[in-house]
Design a protein around this motif. Sequence first.
Motif, mmCIF file in Angstrom:
data_model
loop_
_atom_site.group_PDB
_atom_site.id
_atom_site.type_symbol
_atom_site.label_atom_id
_atom_site.label_comp_id
_atom_site.label_asym_id
_atom_site.label_seq_id
_atom_site.Cartn_x
_atom_site.Cartn_y
_atom_site.Cartn_z
ATOM 1 N N ASN A 6 16.323 -8.110 -3.969
ATOM 2 C CA ASN A 6 14.924 -8.483 -4.123
ATOM 3 C C ASN A 6 14.040 -7.404 -3.503
ATOM 4 O OD1 ASN A 6 12.455 -9.692 -4.320
ATOM 5 N ND2 ASN A 6 12.937 -11.461 -3.033
ATOM 6 N N THR A 7 13.239 -6.759 -4.335
ATOM 7 C CA THR A 7 12.371 -5.675 -3.852
ATOM 8 C C THR A 7 10.905 -6.105 -3.787
ATOM 9 O OG1 THR A 7 12.158 -4.812 -6.098
ATOM 10 C CG2 THR A 7 13.926 -3.894 -4.712
ATOM 11 N N THR A 8 10.657 -7.388 -3.931
ATOM 12 C CA THR A 8 9.281 -7.878 -3.857
ATOM 13 C C THR A 8 8.736 -7.730 -2.437
ATOM 14 O OG1 THR A 8 9.746 -9.509 -5.582
ATOM 15 C CG2 THR A 8 7.771 -9.861 -4.235
ATOM 16 N N ILE A 9 7.567 -7.165 -2.300
ATOM 17 C CA ILE A 9 6.949 -6.943 -0.995
ATOM 18 C C ILE A 9 6.144 -8.173 -0.594
ATOM 19 C CG2 ILE A 9 5.326 -5.550 0.341
ATOM 20 C CD1 ILE A 9 7.905 -4.102 -0.352
ATOM 21 N N ASP A 10 6.449 -8.718 0.570
ATOM 22 C CA ASP A 10 5.675 -9.809 1.157
ATOM 23 C C ASP A 10 4.519 -9.173 1.925
ATOM 24 O OD1 ASP A 10 4.646 -11.737 2.989
ATOM 25 O OD2 ASP A 10 6.493 -12.906 2.835
ATOM 26 N N SER A 11 3.325 -9.291 1.402
ATOM 27 C CA SER A 11 2.187 -8.586 1.991
ATOM 28 C C SER A 11 1.891 -9.051 3.415
ATOM 29 C CB SER A 11 0.942 -8.751 1.118
ATOM 30 O OG SER A 11 0.600 -10.118 0.968
ATOM 31 N N ARG A 13 4.115 -10.147 5.648
ATOM 32 C CA ARG A 13 5.118 -9.542 6.534
ATOM 33 C C ARG A 13 4.841 -8.060 6.714
ATOM 34 N NH1 ARG A 13 11.127 -11.389 5.030
ATOM 35 N NH2 ARG A 13 11.477 -10.265 6.993
ATOM 36 N N LEU A 14 4.422 -7.391 5.657
ATOM 37 C CA LEU A 14 4.090 -5.968 5.748
ATOM 38 C C LEU A 14 2.932 -5.748 6.700
ATOM 39 C CD1 LEU A 14 4.362 -3.035 4.842
ATOM 40 C CD2 LEU A 14 2.875 -3.586 2.895
ATOM 41 N N ASP A 15 1.888 -6.567 6.570
ATOM 42 C CA ASP A 15 0.725 -6.417 7.440
ATOM 43 C C ASP A 15 1.090 -6.657 8.904
ATOM 44 O OD1 ASP A 15 -0.848 -5.832 5.291
ATOM 45 O OD2 ASP A 15 -1.737 -7.835 5.118
#
Length: 358
Positions: A6-11, A13-15
């Motif tokens: 799964n390469t979907t970015i959780d915004s 978690r990124l922030d």
Amino acid sequence: MEHVRNTTIDSARLDALLSRAIGDLSAGYGGVMVSLGNRLGLYRAMAGAGPLTSWELASRAGCAERYVREWLGSQVAGGYVDHHASSNTYELTPEQALVLANEDSPVFIPNAWAVPASMWADEEKALQAFRTGSGIPWGDHDGRLFCGVAAFYRNAYAASLVPEWLPALDGVVEKLNAGGLVADVGCGHGHSTVLMAKAFPKARFRGFDTHDQSVAEASQVAAGAGVAERTSFATARADDYPGTGYDLICFFDCLHDMGDPVAAARHAAEALSPDGTVMLVEPFANDRVEDNVSPVARMYYAASTTICCAHAISDGGHMVLGAQAGQARLADVFRKAGFTRFRRALQTPFNLILEAKL
């Protein structure tokens, strides 16, 4: 069936991660400012002085005002100095002074910044060690490491060693009051040795370390404290220092740095008096990695990577404990060395105070 990543970015978690990374980067910049403030006497000039303008502080510390003004901005931004907007003045609170200005305070922090400074200076050595598996001896590090470690631990030991840690050991204080014999293994600059010597005037103390410069410094520290006649310091390894009949053998934040901690513990068993005690002070750690998730654990793991493990590998690397060994692994070391009793006497957010007896 092939696993699909799964390469979907959780915004969110990124922030959160980016915010933490920026905070860490800010702290690194701030450490340079703390060191400058300490070495230039800026914090000391502010302590107890009440609100000061940048010009007044510059005059007190003998510095150029334009630099001081910008430095003050960094201190306000980091929460290390208070700013009074109505008068455009700056103030060091009593709490801030304990952390930043009082060199005898147990929570005085500026000297600790010399350690990461030394780690940056030694980055090329660390890169080489990672790539080759070679070690880095303690004495090969940037000189700020030795001063930073000694100054940081001196204050912590001064606050706790005599009033809290030694009384937590079975019968040790009574023996030292009566005139016991103590070995301080890995004594560094001798601050721990001198603290005990000042507290127990009938006892005798011998400090041992493999670093010649630290041993020389320890002798000067003892002379300056007026306890030179009851202390001696010598260059020796933890598995072959001289003497027997020690009532107390101390390892202050050093056993995990040794290439063969079992040999060091075994030598302690041979050097102890029949009812002697080993006091083992180690960085606080739980036994599992997943339980060591905190700012303190992160700091210890980082230092362990480039300093503690690197020295243990250079020292033979028979058992590389690391600075987050935990009580269970440390107990196993002393069991293998022939000790039959091992317990946690005390703990702090920074240290485990452990007792071993034959």
